[in-house]
Design a protein around this motif. Structure first.
Motif, PDB file in Angstrom:
ATOM      1  N   LEU A 232       3.442   4.575   4.281  1.00  0.00           N
ATOM      2  CA  LEU A 232       3.579   3.126   4.392  1.00  0.00           C
ATOM      3  C   LEU A 232       2.226   2.422   4.346  1.00  0.00           C
ATOM      4  CD1 LEU A 232       6.390   3.036   7.056  1.00  0.00           C
ATOM      5  CD2 LEU A 232       6.593   2.751   4.578  1.00  0.00           C
ATOM      6  N   THR A 233       1.213   3.074   4.891  1.00  0.00           N
ATOM      7  CA  THR A 233      -0.170   2.602   4.807  1.00  0.00           C
ATOM      8  C   THR A 233      -1.016   3.831   4.473  1.00  0.00           C
ATOM      9  OG1 THR A 233      -0.840   3.025   7.092  1.00  0.00           O
ATOM     10  CG2 THR A 233       0.291   0.930   6.657  1.00  0.00           C
ATOM     11  N   PRO A 234      -2.290   3.655   4.157  1.00  0.00           N
ATOM     12  CA  PRO A 234      -3.121   4.828   3.893  1.00  0.00           C
ATOM     13  C   PRO A 234      -3.221   5.795   5.081  1.00  0.00           C
ATOM     14  CG  PRO A 234      -4.202   2.868   3.067  1.00  0.00           C
ATOM     15  CD  PRO A 234      -2.999   2.410   3.847  1.00  0.00           C
ATOM     16  N   ARG A 235      -2.897   5.351   6.284  1.00  0.00           N
ATOM     17  CA  ARG A 235      -3.031   6.194   7.467  1.00  0.00           C
ATOM     18  C   ARG A 235      -1.722   6.535   8.178  1.00  0.00           C
ATOM     19  NH1 ARG A 235      -7.693   8.214   6.428  1.00  0.00           N
ATOM     20  NH2 ARG A 235      -9.429   6.767   6.478  1.00  0.00           N
ATOM     21  N   PHE A 236      -0.571   6.003   7.764  1.00  0.00           N
ATOM     22  CA  PHE A 236       0.689   6.245   8.453  1.00  0.00           C
ATOM     23  C   PHE A 236       1.777   6.599   7.456  1.00  0.00           C
ATOM     24  CE2 PHE A 236       4.756   4.699  10.167  1.00  0.00           C
ATOM     25  CZ  PHE A 236       4.813   5.495  11.312  1.00  0.00           C
ATOM     26  N   ASN A 237       2.513   7.691   7.751  1.00  0.00           N
ATOM     27  CA  ASN A 237       3.613   8.063   6.868  1.00  0.00           C
ATOM     28  C   ASN A 237       4.845   8.437   7.681  1.00  0.00           C
ATOM     29  OD1 ASN A 237       3.683  11.072   7.289  1.00  0.00           O
ATOM     30  ND2 ASN A 237       1.596  10.900   6.535  1.00  0.00           N
TER      31      ASN A 237
ATOM     32  N   ASN B  28       0.816  -1.209   0.000  1.00  0.00           N
ATOM     33  CA  ASN B  28       0.000   0.000   0.000  1.00  0.00           C
ATOM     34  C   ASN B  28       0.849   1.257   0.000  1.00  0.00           C
ATOM     35  OD1 ASN B  28      -2.543  -1.138  -0.035  1.00  0.00           O
ATOM     36  ND2 ASN B  28      -2.613  -1.352   2.191  1.00  0.00           N
ATOM     37  N   ALA B  29       2.167   1.128  -0.046  1.00  0.00           N
ATOM     38  CA  ALA B  29       3.071   2.264   0.104  1.00  0.00           C
ATOM     39  C   ALA B  29       3.102   3.161  -1.132  1.00  0.00           C
ATOM     40  CB  ALA B  29       4.476   1.771   0.408  1.00  0.00           C
ATOM     41  N   LYS B  30       3.152   4.470  -0.872  1.00  0.00           N
ATOM     42  CA  LYS B  30       3.280   5.497  -1.903  1.00  0.00           C
ATOM     43  C   LYS B  30       4.350   6.490  -1.457  1.00  0.00           C
ATOM     44  CE  LYS B  30      -1.408   6.013  -3.689  1.00  0.00           C
ATOM     45  NZ  LYS B  30      -2.433   7.033  -3.934  1.00  0.00           N
ATOM     46  N   ALA B  31       5.025   7.079  -2.409  1.00  0.00           N
ATOM     47  CA  ALA B  31       5.950   8.172  -2.100  1.00  0.00           C
ATOM     48  C   ALA B  31       5.153   9.474  -2.136  1.00  0.00           C
ATOM     49  CB  ALA B  31       7.069   8.210  -3.130  1.00  0.00           C
ATOM     50  N   TYR B  32       5.585  10.461  -1.355  1.00  0.00           N
ATOM     51  CA  TYR B  32       4.931  11.767  -1.386  1.00  0.00           C
ATOM     52  C   TYR B  32       5.972  12.872  -1.320  1.00  0.00           C
ATOM     53  CZ  TYR B  32       5.716  12.622   3.597  1.00  0.00           C
ATOM     54  OH  TYR B  32       6.303  12.829   4.816  1.00  0.00           O
TER      55      TYR B  32
END
Length: 170
Positions: free
Chosen positions: A139-144, A107-111
């Motif tokens: 790392l998840t939709p709710r934690f970065n 589920n990880a995305k860079a921002y």
């Protein structure tokens, strides 16, 4: 007394924000359950020329216009140095843009983000333009987790700090 009042006010604002979820405009876009959401962040870093470390606590209101592009409508926060914790407090209010990559793994995305606004030093009773640039991983939709550089300019004197950030979407 003024400093203690401001610290208590900032603590109350961040603690009560965790109990409030914005549920209007509830849609599902990619990994988002909310179109408008709240992010509570904490950071620790160093400031050039200062002893100790900086401690930073922020709350951010975000609206995603697209799965990959959003507006950080308002980011408010407070910073202090661990060397003189609570004696030298910076308040800030910023607005900016945020970009997110497509899903990289799991589920990880860079921002990446950029924000600008106003910062105020309570002890010196002076304020000026402040900006922030950051990047990291959701790392998840709710934690970065990420890293950011923040700078404030008062009377043509700039001060900057770099720090590690942890964020939790509420």
């Amino acid at each position: 007394m003024k400093k203690m009042f401001m610290m208590a006010l900032m603590a109350a604002m961040t603690l009560t924000a965790s109990a409030q979820l914005i549920t209007s405009n509830r849609t599902v876009r990619g990994d988002r359950a909310h179109n408008v959401w709240i992010d509570l962040g904490a950071g620790i870093g160093t400031e050039s020329g200062a002893k100790g470390a900086n401690f930073d606590l922020d709350i951010r209101f975000n609206k995603m216009f697209h799965e990959n592009v959003g507006w950080d409508i308002l980011k408010i926060g407070a910073s202090t140095n661990t060397e003189d914790f609570g004696k030298s407090i910076w308040l800030k209010a910023l607005t900016g843009i945020r970009g997110e990559s497509p899903v990289l793994f799991g589920n990880a995305k860079a921002y990446a983000n950029f924000a600008g606004g106003y910062g105020y030093h309570i002890d010196a009773e002076k304020g000026g333009f402040t900006w922030e640039v950051g990047a990291g991983l959701k790392l998840t939709p709710r934690f970065n987790i990420g890293i950011a550089y923040e700078s404030i300019t008062i009377n043509s004197h700039s001060s900057g700090s770099i720090g590690l950030l942890l964020g939790l979407a509420l």
